[in-house]
Design an enzyme around this catalytic site. Structure first.
Site, PDB file in Angstrom:
ATOM      1  N   SER A   1       0.867  -1.188   0.000  1.00 30.57           N
ATOM      2  CA  SER A   1       0.000   0.000   0.000  1.00 30.57           C
ATOM      3  C   SER A   1       0.897   1.228   0.000  1.00 30.57           C
ATOM      4  O   SER A   1       2.069   1.136   0.392  1.00 30.57           O
ATOM      5  CB  SER A   1      -0.860  -0.005   1.276  1.00 30.57           C
ATOM      6  OG  SER A   1      -1.423   1.269   1.507  1.00 30.57           O
TER       7      SER A   1
ATOM      8  N   TYR B   1      -2.198  -1.150  10.598  1.00 30.40           N
ATOM      9  CA  TYR B   1      -2.181  -1.323   9.132  1.00 30.40           C
ATOM     10  C   TYR B   1      -0.901  -0.752   8.538  1.00 30.40           C
ATOM     11  O   TYR B   1      -0.219  -1.425   7.755  1.00 30.40           O
ATOM     12  CB  TYR B   1      -3.417  -0.634   8.537  1.00 30.40           C
ATOM     13  CG  TYR B   1      -3.573  -0.797   7.043  1.00 30.40           C
ATOM     14  CD1 TYR B   1      -4.182  -1.923   6.505  1.00 30.40           C
ATOM     15  CD2 TYR B   1      -3.136   0.182   6.154  1.00 30.40           C
ATOM     16  CE1 TYR B   1      -4.344  -2.078   5.133  1.00 30.40           C
ATOM     17  CE2 TYR B   1      -3.286   0.044   4.786  1.00 30.40           C
ATOM     18  CZ  TYR B   1      -3.902  -1.087   4.276  1.00 30.40           C
ATOM     19  OH  TYR B   1      -4.046  -1.232   2.916  1.00 30.40           O
TER      20      TYR B   1
END
Ligand code: NAD
Length: 269
Positions: free
Chosen positions: A151, A164
């Site tokens: 990401s 995350y």
């Protein structure tokens, strides 16, 4: 029937493939001629998605696999090999998000995100590589390809999703270390680091004007990405077009990482 054939005769496995980016990667790989095993913990959605791909004439199969469970992950590799004789491409895509103020994060929630988003990527890559090293290399000396889903949050931090961003940062380093460990065995490892992509997670943002404005204000292209735009990067990394790509993270992010954007500053400062 498919017409594209860059991945003909290849066998691929995609985790977290019941929906979103994983499903788009599975469809894109199958659309290039690969036989694809889709795995996920959401079995109903997985079976529906796999049925839809089959209806399009694609050669796919489905299996319930929890990426945080070593035995489950190993069963996925065994299933692909039993069914199609080999495993050429593994996409470690499954991921979850937990939003919480830093001071309130529970240990169990931190562990849960790291288990899926980091340990799951490791277990998937290791199980896939253990199969790939046993396979006869192709004419270019290649035995397999592993693609990890990272990401932009591997390098950009957001304080409300600490677990995350921590896991995705780990995926970037895992990708490099794994790539170095496996390249002399003929296995290429790379990662994809998307920006904001219009999947189920993004729907809540899209429906909230304030959140939507916040996301788009840091996305120069002016829109969220489509899952298929990530699927095409996945095909590129899986194919010989990426034969010299090793240990990289490619960022399909609409310009997000290129942007040195401003934050609101109070008049007093
Ligand atoms: P999604 O929630 O739509 O899909 C994720 C899938 O993973 C779901 O089908 C879910 O059931 C599955 N999953 C969850 N836990 C699992 C487990 N333990 N074992 C196996 N499968 C499990 O999410 P998405 O937006 O498609 O994201 C896919 C990947 O892309 C994730 O790794 C995510 O971090 C990454 N990503 C997404 C975006 C985005 O904007 N959507 C941006 C950057 C990175």
């Amino acid at each position: 029937m498919t017409t594209a054939t860059r991945l003909q005769h290849k066998v691929a496995w995609v985790t977290g493939a019941a929906q979103g980016i994983g499903l788009a990667c599975a469809e894109a790989l199958a659309g290039e001629g690969a036989r694809v095993l889709l795995t996920d913990i959401a079995t109903d959605k997985l079976n529906t998605a796999t049925g839809q791909l089959k209806a399009k004439g694609l050669e796919v199969a489905a299996l319930r696999v929890d990426v945080g469970d070593k035995a489950s992950v190993e069963a996925a590799v065994a299933h692909a090999v039993e069914r199609w004789g080999r495993l050429d491409i593994a996409v470690a895509n499954a991921g979850i998000v937990h939003a919480c103020d830093f001071l309130d994060i529970e240990e169990a929630d931190f562990d849960r995100v790291l288990r899926v988003n980091l340990k799951g990527v490791f277990l998937t890559g290791q199980a896939a590589a253990r199969q790939m090293v046993q396979q006869t290399p192709d004419a270019d000396g290649e035995r397999g390809v592993i693609i990890n889903m990272s990401s932009v949050n591997a390098v950009l931090a957001i304080p409300s999703i600490v677990s995350y961003v921590t896991a995705k940062g780990g995926v970037a380093q895992l990708t490099k270390a794994e790539a170095l460990a496996l390249i002399d065995k003929g296995i290429r490892v790379n990662a994809i680091g998307p920006g904001s992509v219009a999947t189920e997670v993004f729907a809540s943002v899209a429906n909230n004007p304030e959140k939507r404005r916040a996301v788009l204000s840091r996305t120069p292209i002016g829109r969220a990405g489509e899952p298929q735009e990530i699927g095409r990067v996945c095909v590129f990394l899986a194919s010989k077009d990426a034969s010299y790509m090793v240990g990289q993270t490619i960022y399909p992010d609409g310009g997000r990482l290129a942007l040195n954007y401003t934050v609101p500053v109070s008049e007093a400062s």
